[in-house]
Write a protein that holds these residues in place. Structure first.
Motif, mmCIF file in Angstrom:
data_model
loop_
_atom_site.group_PDB
_atom_site.id
_atom_site.type_symbol
_atom_site.label_atom_id
_atom_site.label_comp_id
_atom_site.label_asym_id
_atom_site.label_seq_id
_atom_site.Cartn_x
_atom_site.Cartn_y
_atom_site.Cartn_z
ATOM 1 N N ILE A 1 0.845 -1.189 0.000
ATOM 2 C CA ILE A 1 0.000 0.000 0.000
ATOM 3 C C ILE A 1 0.884 1.244 0.000
ATOM 4 C CG2 ILE A 1 -1.868 1.241 1.173
ATOM 5 C CD1 ILE A 1 -2.724 -1.537 0.402
ATOM 6 N N ALA A 2 0.508 2.228 -0.800
ATOM 7 C CA ALA A 2 1.110 3.567 -0.745
ATOM 8 C C ALA A 2 -0.029 4.571 -0.679
ATOM 9 C CB ALA A 2 1.979 3.821 -1.964
ATOM 10 N N PHE A 3 -0.045 5.381 0.384
ATOM 11 C CA PHE A 3 -1.118 6.365 0.520
ATOM 12 C C PHE A 3 -0.630 7.535 1.363
ATOM 13 C CE2 PHE A 3 -4.892 8.411 2.124
ATOM 14 C CZ PHE A 3 -5.720 8.427 1.005
ATOM 15 N N GLY A 4 -0.927 8.735 0.891
ATOM 16 C CA GLY A 4 -0.579 9.930 1.638
ATOM 17 C C GLY A 4 0.909 10.084 1.893
ATOM 18 N N GLY A 5 1.718 9.558 0.984
ATOM 19 C CA GLY A 5 3.158 9.669 1.143
ATOM 20 C C GLY A 5 3.785 8.618 2.027
ATOM 21 N N LYS A 6 2.984 7.680 2.544
ATOM 22 C CA LYS A 6 3.495 6.605 3.385
ATOM 23 C C LYS A 6 3.253 5.262 2.706
ATOM 24 C CE LYS A 6 2.513 9.136 7.678
ATOM 25 N NZ LYS A 6 1.787 9.092 8.985
ATOM 26 N N THR A 7 4.045 4.266 3.070
ATOM 27 C CA THR A 7 3.897 2.930 2.486
ATOM 28 C C THR A 7 3.897 1.876 3.582
ATOM 29 O OG1 THR A 7 6.285 2.624 2.211
ATOM 30 C CG2 THR A 7 5.088 3.642 0.372
#
Length: 467
Positions: A266-272
């Motif tokens: 998952i990659a979301f909002g600049g985090k993984t």
């Protein structure tokens, strides 16, 4: 939560079809102060039953659908848009809207909508579960079994989201439906009879809501689906993608999920973050796709990664979708009654991947069977055929898979007994009900079909246990 009148200029409204959707619509209209004319093609023997379910003051017409002096119609999803009554409504300039449209426009609670051909129910229930466990109160409805109009009427004031499964039948009369978040699962051939074989009409109905979404909304698109991956050009909503492999993701994807066959990433909002798919307790690539879509919806609602993963511990799959029922003599009985088209039935075979006796058949929708038949070459040892599809299925199976024996029978109960005997004789791991067809030739619903399968399987176990 305030209930908003979405059709304030209409004082008298007709409701077509008095299944659970139509009954719920009548109650919502009554709450809005409308005069309601409710009609159904059922005969007069149902009058007392309908009146006991309808709100007081409803004018009930049976034996036909009736516009009367109504200036708007709320229609149930089972009524085809091509019916003459809708042409009559157009001539009279009477507005037609679906129960889903009425209910969605009657609330200002943000909606997470799930559309597509397959995977909707699992993705809907999983999304609702993840949000709830992560502390976001929500109510689930739509095509999943509880009409949205009923949910709107009964929902507590502090519900933060509605999670709504939407079918093509419902969306046909939803010109303004506007979800805050849309999950698009896949597009495969289905409901050919409803759309008179018009593929473009089916697809455009599924994606219509995209045009109503704004830059404040989110669209979660299956990048591995050839049709849905093109929907990114049809909306101004913010985009998330999920895919069966990293190679399927668009080059410019920022927020996304993909499956590498073992782990979900998952990659979301600049985090993984990444975790093992087996941690979800689900199985099959199709469920990895469902899980990723639900996870992205939870990310959009600002749930933490750790809370999302932990929420899978308490999730249980919906009934009738690759559902384990019972076992006897090393044979597992699997209920996949919800596989009402060949594409959905393929997913079950790919998930189980073991020698199987397959029970198929039901309403012939005129869908292509070729890909499904090809998939049977891998693990299916016997096929038991029931229902209206029997003649066509056997004819096409003879051409594609002549080496797999076919056994025709007149009832599901007989099919289960025969399937068990064949599984024992040929050392098969599973007896699987995965019909690839609708159930209406023999049952009221896929739910009833699954129940009969389960009862028959349990009867075999009980009988053998007593022997």
């Amino acid at each position: 939560m305030n209930i908003i009148d979405p059709i304030p200029s209409h004082r008298c409204v007709a409701v077509f079809g008095l299944g659970c959707s139509g009954i719920a619509a009548a109650h919502l209209l009554h709450r809005l102060g409308k005069r309601v004319i409710a009609s159904d093609c059922a005969d007069e023997t149902r009058r007392a039953d309908f009146l006991s379910k309808l709100p007081p003051g409803t004018e009930l017409v049976l034996g036909r659908n009736e516009i009367g002096d109504a200036t708007a119609i709320v229609t149930s999803p089972g009524l085809e848009p091509s019916l003459p009554i809708f042409a009559e409504a157009a001539q009279k300039h009477v507005d037609v809207l679906a129960e889903l449209e009425l209910a969605a426009c009657a609330t200002d609670t943000p909606i997470v909508a799930i559309t597509g051909t397959d995977g909707k129910t699992t993705t809907t229930s999983l999304t609702a579960h993840l949000l709830a466990v992560c502390g976001i109160r929500n109510a689930c409805g739509g095509n999943i079994g509880i009409p949205l109009a009923q949910v709107v009427l009964q929902c507590a004031d502090d519900t933060a989201r509605f999670v709504v499964e939407t079918s093509a039948f419902q969306l046909a009369f939803c010109p303004r439906f506007h979800p805050h978040c849309l999950i698009a699962t896949n597009i495969a051939e289905d409901h050919s009879e409803y759309f008179k074989g018009d593929w473009d009409a089916y697809v455009s109905t599924k994606r219509r809501m995209l045009a109503n979404m704004t830059p404040e909304d989110w669209a979660i698109l299956n990048a591995s689906d050839p049709e849905i991956r093109t929907w990114n050009t049809r909306t101004t909503a913010r985009l998330c993608y999920y895919a069966a492999s990293r190679d399927d993701l668009p080059a410019d994807a920022v927020d996304y999920a993909y499956f590498d066959g073992t782990d979900i990433h998952i990659a979301f909002g600049g985090k993984t973050f990444s975790f093992a798919f087996e941690r979800t307790g689900l199985r099959g690539r199709h469920n990895a796709m469902n899980a990723m879509a639900a996870i992205l919806a939870a990310c959009i609602e600002r749930c933490s990664f750790s809370d999302i993963i932990a929420a899978f511990d308490s999730y249980q799959l919906p009934h009738h979708r690759i559902e384990y029922i019972c076992s006897r003599d090393g044979v597992d009985f699997i209920d996949d009654s919800k596989a009402t088209n060949p594409h959905a039935a393929i997913a079950a075979l790919q998930a189980l991947q073991a020698p199987s006796v397959l029970i198929v058949g039901g309403v012939d929708k005129g869908l292509h069977l070729g890909e499904w038949l090809e998939e049977m070459k891998h693990d299916v040892k016997h096929i038991v055929v029931i229902g209206a599809l029997t003649e066509r299925f056997c004819r096409e199976a003879q051409e594609v898979i002549p080496e797999i024996p076919r056994h025709c029978t007149d009832s599901l109960e007989h099919a289960v007994v025969l399937g068990y005997e064949l599984a024992l004789a040929d050392a098969c791991r599973y007896v699987v009900l995965s019909p690839g067809c609708s159930s209406y030739d023999m049952f009221k619903s896929y739910t009833e079909r699954g129940r009969v399968f389960a009862e028959s399987a349990r009867g075999i176990v009980a009988k053998n246990a007593d022997a």
